[in-house]
Structure formats: structure tokens, C-alpha cells
Design a protein around this motif. Structure first.
Motif, short mmCIF file in Angstrom:
data_model
loop_
_atom_site.label_atom_id
_atom_site.label_comp_id
_atom_site.label_asym_id
_atom_site.label_seq_id
_atom_site.Cartn_x
_atom_site.Cartn_y
_atom_site.Cartn_z
N LYS A 229 0.83 -1.16 0.26
CA LYS A 229 0.01 -0.12 0.06
C LYS A 229 0.85 1.31 0.11
O LYS A 229 2.21 1.14 0.16
N VAL A 230 0.37 2.47 -0.49
CA VAL A 230 0.99 3.71 -0.07
C VAL A 230 1.42 3.78 1.33
O VAL A 230 0.65 3.62 2.09
N GLY A 231 2.64 4.29 1.37
CA GLY A 231 3.40 4.49 2.64
C GLY A 231 4.18 3.30 3.04
O GLY A 231 5.21 3.37 4.02
N ALA A 232 4.09 2.16 2.47
CA ALA A 232 4.86 0.96 2.57
C ALA A 232 6.37 1.23 2.40
O ALA A 232 6.40 1.82 1.40
N THR A 233 7.27 0.69 3.00
CA THR A 233 8.49 0.53 2.60
C THR A 233 9.05 -0.74 1.90
O THR A 233 8.65 -1.97 2.57
N VAL A 234 9.44 -0.75 0.82
CA VAL A 234 10.09 -1.92 0.15
C VAL A 234 11.68 -1.85 -0.08
O VAL A 234 12.22 -0.81 -0.02
N LYS A 235 12.34 -3.04 -0.25
CA LYS A 235 13.67 -3.07 -0.62
C LYS A 235 13.90 -3.26 -2.28
O LYS A 235 13.03 -4.08 -2.96
N ILE A 236 14.77 -2.50 -2.73
CA ILE A 236 14.89 -2.59 -4.13
C ILE A 236 16.30 -3.18 -4.43
O ILE A 236 17.27 -2.77 -3.70
N TRP A 237 16.42 -4.44 -5.18
CA TRP A 237 17.79 -5.06 -5.14
C TRP A 237 18.31 -4.79 -6.64
O TRP A 237 17.45 -5.09 -7.64
N LYS B 154 16.50 5.66 0.05
CA LYS B 154 17.72 5.76 0.48
C LYS B 154 18.65 4.75 0.14
O LYS B 154 18.41 3.53 0.13
N VAL B 155 19.91 4.86 -0.34
CA VAL B 155 20.76 3.89 -0.91
C VAL B 155 21.40 3.42 0.33
O VAL B 155 22.06 3.90 1.04
N ILE C 221 18.49 -0.90 -2.19
CA ILE C 221 17.89 0.68 -1.94
C ILE C 221 16.69 0.56 -1.08
O ILE C 221 15.86 -0.57 -1.38
N THR C 222 16.05 1.25 -0.13
CA THR C 222 14.89 1.32 0.48
C THR C 222 14.01 2.56 -0.13
O THR C 222 14.61 3.50 -0.22
N ALA C 223 13.00 2.55 -0.18
CA ALA C 223 12.06 3.26 -0.74
C ALA C 223 10.54 3.09 -0.02
O ALA C 223 10.18 2.12 0.28
N THR C 224 9.95 4.28 0.06
CA THR C 224 8.60 4.30 0.35
C THR C 224 7.48 4.65 -0.68
O THR C 224 7.81 5.51 -1.42
N ILE C 225 6.67 3.80 -0.64
CA ILE C 225 5.43 3.76 -1.88
C ILE C 225 4.78 5.09 -1.70
O ILE C 225 4.14 5.31 -0.67
N PRO C 226 4.85 6.19 -2.76
CA PRO C 226 4.25 7.61 -2.69
C PRO C 226 2.93 7.66 -2.98
O PRO C 226 2.22 6.64 -3.44
N ALA C 227 2.24 8.48 -2.36
CA ALA C 227 0.93 8.82 -2.73
C ALA C 227 0.66 8.99 -4.26
O ALA C 227 1.41 9.81 -4.68
N GLY C 228 -0.33 8.40 -4.50
CA GLY C 228 -0.67 8.57 -6.32
C GLY C 228 0.08 7.80 -7.03
O GLY C 228 -0.33 7.56 -8.09
#
Length: 209
Positions: free
Chosen positions: A63-71, A91-92, A98-105
Motif C-alpha cells: 500500500k501507499v506508505g509501505a517501505t520496500v527493498k529494491i535489489w 535511501k541507498v 535501496i529502500t523506498a517508500t511507496i508514494p501517494a498517487g
């Protein structure tokens, strides 16, 4: 690049690395010599078919706001991360993560990381799951237009009332969808389906005669 006398003796399916190269194993080959005798303990091999590098996302939905890992590979110096074109805060952590937060929209689609070497897109789409927060009115007969509020609704394809699919659906924004209560609808929860999944309302819409 490993040597195997019989290419048909591969073990399990090939695994693709983020570089685009495939890796596999065999139960023959290896050219290992033990006590003067050559044995075939198996080997690991790789196969390149010209596919470019990419990134993978864990988990592959959220969902929006969730943190995911990008490999991926060579992610140091990344300047942006987008989810289906919408910029995300990231954030690298290291060159491969990389960790990223799913943005609104953000909607369901490819995740792209822009690195100094160029953009890297995910091999599979990231599924942004929708959410229903409220709807109005809470009651009405067939033909009533209901406004549904929530999150990640821009890609809505189906709206249901008590399991009956609405034939008229209008996507007003990423946070609002309107639909008309269809013939055959019964009192029950409202469902909204997008490429990211299906969200159900916490309360039921009451169908009157």
C-alpha cells in the motif's frame, strides 16, 4: 561458462540475476579429479542472451506508505526512484540495495531507479494495493450513484455491490471513484478492483427497494 558433457542434465530451473544473466546447475560435468580419477560432480553455469540489467522489488506489492527493498547492481549514486512514474523517497543502503517508500498517487507499474549508468526498471510490475476508507450514501435503491473514497483508486476497473458488478464506474481521482448500484445488487460490502488487487469496504451498503 561451466562445462557439462550433456546440456540435458541441468538441475532445476534457470535463475536470472539482476545483471540479466541466467544461472543454472547440472548433475554432470565439473571436471573434478579425485585420487587420479575424473568424476562428474556437477557444475554451475551461466547463460547470457543479451538481456540488460534490472532491479527487483521485495515485497512485490504493498500500500501507499509501505517501505520496500529494491535489489540491483551498481545502485550507488542513484538520483531517483519512481513507481509507475511517481517519484518516491528513497535511501541507498549499499551498492546492491535501496529502500523506498511507496508514494501517494503511485499506481501499479514498473519501478525505475535512475543510476549514473542509466535507468534500471523492474522486471515485474509493483502492485499498489487499493484501500476503501468510506462511501456515501450508505443506503439506496438500484440506480443510486455512490461516491467511494480511498487510496490508490485511479486504476479502478471494477466496482461491485454485494458481489454484483456495477456497469457505470467513473474514476474521479486517485482518492475517489463513483459507481451506480447495479441491477441484482444486494446488501453487502463494496469492492474496488485495480491492477494492484481488490479492496473491500469495512461496512456494507444497504440496498433498498
Amino acid at each position: 561458462e561451466g562445462i557439462c558433457p550433456d546440456g540435458n542434465n541441468s538441475v532445476a530451473a534457470l535463475v536470472q540475476a539482476n545483471t540479466g544473466t541466467f544461472y543454472g546447475t547440472t548433475n554432470l560435468g565439473g571436471n573434478l579429479v579425485i585420487n587420479g580419477n575424473q568424476v562428474d560432480p556437477g557444475t554451475i553455469f551461466n547463460l547470457s542472451v543479451g538481456l540488460g540489467p534490472f532491479v527487483t522489488i521485495q515485497p512485490a506489492f504493498g500500500k501507499v506508505g509501505a517501505t520496500v527493498k529494491i535489489w540491483g547492481t551498481n545502485l550507488t549514486g542513484a538520483s531517483s526512484v519512481t513507481v509507475n512514474g511517481t517519484a518516491a523517497v528513497f535511501k541507498v543502503v549499499k551498492s546492491s540495495e535501496i529502500t523506498a517508500t511507496i508514494p501517494a498517487g503511485a499506481g501499479t507499474g514498473s519501478v525505475t531507479v535512475t543510476t549514473p549508468s542509466g535507468p534500471l526498471a523492474s522486471s515485474q510490475p509493483f502492485r499498489v494495493t487499493p484501500k476503501i476508507t468510506s462511501f456515501t450514501p450508505p443506503i439506496g435503491p438500484v440506480g443510486t450513484q455512490v461516491t467511494i473514497s480511498g487510496v490508490s483508486l485511479a486504476q479502478t476497473t471494477i466496482v461491485t455491490f454485494g458481489g454484483a458488478q456495477a456497469t457505470t464506474v467513473n474514476v474521479n481521482s486517485d482518492t475517489q471513484v463513483s459507481a451506480t448500484v447495479p441491477t441484482g445488487a444486494v446488501t453487502g460490502k463494496i469492492g474496488v478492483t485495480t491492477p494492484g488487487g481488490t479492496a473491500m469496504s469495512a461496512k456494507s451498503f444497504k440496498v433498498t427497494k
